[in-house]
Design a protein around this motif. Structure first.
Motif, PDB file in Angstrom:
ATOM      1  N   HIS A  35      23.151  54.553  74.056  1.00  0.00           N
ATOM      2  CA  HIS A  35      23.611  53.289  74.625  1.00  0.00           C
ATOM      3  C   HIS A  35      22.647  52.155  74.286  1.00  0.00           C
ATOM      4  O   HIS A  35      23.056  51.025  74.002  1.00  0.00           O
ATOM      5  CB  HIS A  35      23.764  53.416  76.141  1.00  0.00           C
ATOM      6  CG  HIS A  35      24.470  52.252  76.762  1.00  0.00           C
ATOM      7  ND1 HIS A  35      23.798  51.156  77.252  1.00  0.00           N
ATOM      8  CD2 HIS A  35      25.796  51.985  76.926  1.00  0.00           C
ATOM      9  CE1 HIS A  35      24.672  50.281  77.705  1.00  0.00           C
ATOM     10  NE2 HIS A  35      25.885  50.752  77.522  1.00  0.00           N
ATOM     11  N   ARG A  36      21.359  52.431  74.273  1.00  0.00           N
ATOM     12  CA  ARG A  36      20.364  51.412  73.950  1.00  0.00           C
ATOM     13  C   ARG A  36      20.543  50.939  72.498  1.00  0.00           C
ATOM     14  O   ARG A  36      20.467  49.750  72.213  1.00  0.00           O
ATOM     15  CB  ARG A  36      18.961  51.995  74.138  1.00  0.00           C
ATOM     16  CG  ARG A  36      17.846  50.950  74.175  1.00  0.00           C
ATOM     17  CD  ARG A  36      16.484  51.618  74.336  1.00  0.00           C
ATOM     18  NE  ARG A  36      16.116  52.422  73.170  1.00  0.00           N
ATOM     19  CZ  ARG A  36      15.659  51.939  72.012  1.00  0.00           C
ATOM     20  NH1 ARG A  36      15.515  50.644  71.853  1.00  0.00           N
ATOM     21  NH2 ARG A  36      15.359  52.747  71.015  1.00  0.00           N
ATOM     22  N   MET A  37      20.829  51.873  71.611  1.00  0.00           N
ATOM     23  CA  MET A  37      20.975  51.545  70.195  1.00  0.00           C
ATOM     24  C   MET A  37      22.295  50.822  69.908  1.00  0.00           C
ATOM     25  O   MET A  37      22.338  49.891  69.121  1.00  0.00           O
ATOM     26  CB  MET A  37      20.957  52.816  69.338  1.00  0.00           C
ATOM     27  CG  MET A  37      19.708  53.664  69.483  1.00  0.00           C
ATOM     28  SD  MET A  37      18.322  53.016  68.558  1.00  0.00           S
ATOM     29  CE  MET A  37      18.831  53.407  66.882  1.00  0.00           C
ATOM     30  N   ARG A  38      23.384  51.307  70.516  1.00  0.00           N
ATOM     31  CA  ARG A  38      24.716  50.829  70.099  1.00  0.00           C
ATOM     32  C   ARG A  38      25.463  50.053  71.167  1.00  0.00           C
ATOM     33  O   ARG A  38      26.557  49.570  70.911  1.00  0.00           O
ATOM     34  CB  ARG A  38      25.574  52.025  69.681  1.00  0.00           C
ATOM     35  CG  ARG A  38      24.887  52.894  68.646  1.00  0.00           C
ATOM     36  CD  ARG A  38      25.889  53.673  67.866  1.00  0.00           C
ATOM     37  NE  ARG A  38      25.226  54.717  67.116  1.00  0.00           N
ATOM     38  CZ  ARG A  38      25.836  55.518  66.257  1.00  0.00           C
ATOM     39  NH1 ARG A  38      27.135  55.398  66.073  1.00  0.00           N
ATOM     40  NH2 ARG A  38      25.182  56.438  65.606  1.00  0.00           N
ATOM     41  N   GLU A  39      24.920  50.089  72.388  1.00  0.00           N
ATOM     42  CA  GLU A  39      25.581  49.431  73.515  1.00  0.00           C
ATOM     43  C   GLU A  39      26.992  49.970  73.732  1.00  0.00           C
ATOM     44  O   GLU A  39      27.913  49.229  74.076  1.00  0.00           O
ATOM     45  CB  GLU A  39      25.576  47.900  73.336  1.00  0.00           C
ATOM     46  CG  GLU A  39      24.150  47.363  73.280  1.00  0.00           C
ATOM     47  CD  GLU A  39      24.070  45.860  73.252  1.00  0.00           C
ATOM     48  OE1 GLU A  39      25.075  45.206  73.564  1.00  0.00           O
ATOM     49  OE2 GLU A  39      22.993  45.345  72.917  1.00  0.00           O
ATOM     50  N   ARG A  40      27.132  51.257  73.483  1.00  0.00           N
ATOM     51  CA  ARG A  40      28.398  51.927  73.789  1.00  0.00           C
ATOM     52  C   ARG A  40      28.084  53.263  74.439  1.00  0.00           C
ATOM     53  O   ARG A  40      27.007  53.825  74.249  1.00  0.00           O
ATOM     54  CB  ARG A  40      29.203  52.186  72.511  1.00  0.00           C
ATOM     55  CG  ARG A  40      29.651  50.940  71.773  1.00  0.00           C
ATOM     56  CD  ARG A  40      30.751  51.283  70.762  1.00  0.00           C
ATOM     57  NE  ARG A  40      30.357  52.313  69.815  1.00  0.00           N
ATOM     58  CZ  ARG A  40      29.892  52.066  68.587  1.00  0.00           C
ATOM     59  NH1 ARG A  40      29.756  50.825  68.167  1.00  0.00           N
ATOM     60  NH2 ARG A  40      29.581  53.061  67.786  1.00  0.00           N
ATOM     61  N   CYS A  41      29.078  53.801  75.166  1.00  0.00           N
ATOM     62  CA  CYS A  41      28.938  55.116  75.791  1.00  0.00           C
ATOM     63  C   CYS A  41      29.162  56.188  74.721  1.00  0.00           C
ATOM     64  O   CYS A  41      30.180  56.187  74.029  1.00  0.00           O
ATOM     65  CB  CYS A  41      29.953  55.249  76.924  1.00  0.00           C
ATOM     66  SG  CYS A  41      30.192  56.945  77.490  1.00  0.00           S
ATOM     67  N   VAL A  42      28.211  57.104  74.603  1.00  0.00           N
ATOM     68  CA  VAL A  42      28.312  58.141  73.573  1.00  0.00           C
ATOM     69  C   VAL A  42      29.493  59.072  73.840  1.00  0.00           C
ATOM     70  O   VAL A  42      30.121  59.583  72.911  1.00  0.00           O
ATOM     71  CB  VAL A  42      26.981  58.930  73.468  1.00  0.00           C
ATOM     72  CG1 VAL A  42      26.685  59.738  74.732  1.00  0.00           C
ATOM     73  CG2 VAL A  42      26.982  59.843  72.241  1.00  0.00           C
ATOM     74  N   PHE A  43      29.839  59.259  75.103  1.00  0.00           N
ATOM     75  CA  PHE A  43      30.970  60.130  75.436  1.00  0.00           C
ATOM     76  C   PHE A  43      32.290  59.447  75.067  1.00  0.00           C
ATOM     77  O   PHE A  43      33.197  60.082  74.540  1.00  0.00           O
ATOM     78  CB  PHE A  43      30.942  60.499  76.916  1.00  0.00           C
ATOM     79  CG  PHE A  43      29.706  61.267  77.330  1.00  0.00           C
ATOM     80  CD1 PHE A  43      29.636  62.636  77.143  1.00  0.00           C
ATOM     81  CD2 PHE A  43      28.616  60.621  77.893  1.00  0.00           C
ATOM     82  CE1 PHE A  43      28.507  63.355  77.513  1.00  0.00           C
ATOM     83  CE2 PHE A  43      27.480  61.330  78.271  1.00  0.00           C
ATOM     84  CZ  PHE A  43      27.427  62.704  78.081  1.00  0.00           C
ATOM     85  N   CYS A  44      32.387  58.143  75.362  1.00  0.00           N
ATOM     86  CA  CYS A  44      33.590  57.391  74.979  1.00  0.00           C
ATOM     87  C   CYS A  44      33.760  57.426  73.456  1.00  0.00           C
ATOM     88  O   CYS A  44      34.871  57.615  72.950  1.00  0.00           O
ATOM     89  CB  CYS A  44      33.504  55.939  75.448  1.00  0.00           C
ATOM     90  SG  CYS A  44      33.845  55.696  77.200  1.00  0.00           S
TER      91      CYS A  44
END
Ligand code: ZN
Ligand code: ZN
Ligand code: ZN
Length: 337
Positions: free
Chosen positions: A183-192
């Motif tokens: 999330h810190r790197m991509r600002e997205r939820c890894v599960f999503c």
């Protein structure tokens, strides 16, 4: 008295439970069969054998799900953790919650044979318990574990465990750390992102409906490992809506029925990773169930090194589970989508 000891190298807590020492010796040559001559403390009518009720779900005829304290808890509810040093080491009291859930009033019944309506009631009880334990500030994590067909189980009655710990278990700490970093790197939820990828590729899907996806994860550590996740982002299981309980129940029963049809009722463990209790950003985690059948797969290398080898790639696992058919005999995704 149980104690928690922290391994300073691997940074994980271990429960020292000397009162269970007899189990180790007794189980060595041939595990004893559970004693069927004494009345089951989890069957209706025997509540006096197990009187302390933590939660209960009822229908018109009595209770259908009942939660009581585990009689042989690994963690005890009374007291404070009292974190302290012991020389160079860290210890604390083995406090926590260890609740035993009678999954049904029926003595022996597999989750794969539950009606979705009953499974939804059980899920509602888990939701209630995780929300309640979340309010106890001594606890850092709460999860649900169900062992099916386990030779090490103390009880025959269909049951599961709700456990709250005063520390974050190592495996979950790693999961959270990985999700946080992504999330810190991509600002997205890894599960999503993983859900989107599984839907795009389609080859590892085991079951789906309008709200949930069951899939064999890309880098499955175990053969036929399956995760069940809400399609819509949600960090905590406690927030699951009433309307989502039945679709979740349906996909869980379907997945377990497929596993049984494909592999002949193997023992399995299924766990709810319900989400961190505090201190984490809700965008980082995404609650889910993880399911692993126990197939007598060699564990020596995993134990020695943490390296897993999986003889059944998840694409093959998903294909076999799909072909096996679920409770309804429908192909995956034939329902509401
Ligand atoms: Zn029983
Ligand atoms: Zn998410
Ligand atoms: Zn997980």
């Amino acid at each position: 008295m149980s104690e928690l000891r922290r391994d300073p190298i691997l940074r994980r807590w271990v429960i020292m439970a000397p009162e269970r020492a007899a189990d180790v010796v007794a189980r060595r040559p041939d595990p004893p069969l559970p004693d069927r001559s004494t009345p089951c403390p989890f069957c209706p009518g025997n509540e006096t054998l197990n009187p302390e009720e933590i939660a209960v779900a009822c229908d018109g005829n009595g209770w259908v799900v009942r939660v009581t304290p585990d009689k042989r808890p690994l963690l005890r509810i009374e007291g404070d953790p009292d974190r302290r040093a012991a020389g160079m080491f860290d210890v604390m009291n083995a406090i926590g919650a260890h609740e035993l859930v009678a999954d049904t009033s029926e003595h022996e019944r597999s989750w794969a044979d539950f009606s979705p309506a009953h499974m939804a009631r059980l899920l509602a009880v888990y939701r209630e318990r995780t929300l309640d334990l979340r309010g106890d500030r001594r606890f850092r994590h709460v999860f649900v574990v169900k062992n099916h067909g386990a030779v090490w189980s103390n009880y025959v009655h269909a049951h599961s465990h709700v456990i709250a710990t005063p520390f974050t278990p190592k495996r979950l700490e790693e999961e959270l750390a990985g999700a946080r970093e992504y999330h810190r790197m991509r600002e997205r939820c890894v599960f999503c992102d993983q859900l989107a990828e599984e839907l795009r590729v389609g080859r590892r899907i085991v079951a789906r409906n309008g709200r949930f996806l069951a899939f064999a994860p890309f880098a499955s550590e175990y053969p036929y490992e399956t995760w069940i996740m809400p399609l819509e982002h949600a960090a905590e299981f406690g927030t699951v809506a009433d309307a989502a309980l039945e679709p979740l129940a349906e996909i869980m029963v379907e997945t377990l029925a497929r596993l049984r049809a494909a592999l002949g009722d193997p023992p399995y463990s299924v766990a709810l990773h319900a989400g961190p209790l505090a201190g984490d950003h809700p965008a980082e985690f995404h609650w889910h169930w993880e399911l692993v059948p126990h197939l007598g797969h060699q564990l020596g290398m995993e134990w020695a090194t943490g390296i897993y080898s999986n003889p059944v790639p998840p694409e093959d696992a998903a294909r076999q589970l799909l072909a096996a058919g679920g409770a309804s005999g429908r192909p995956a995704g034939a329902g509401a989508a």
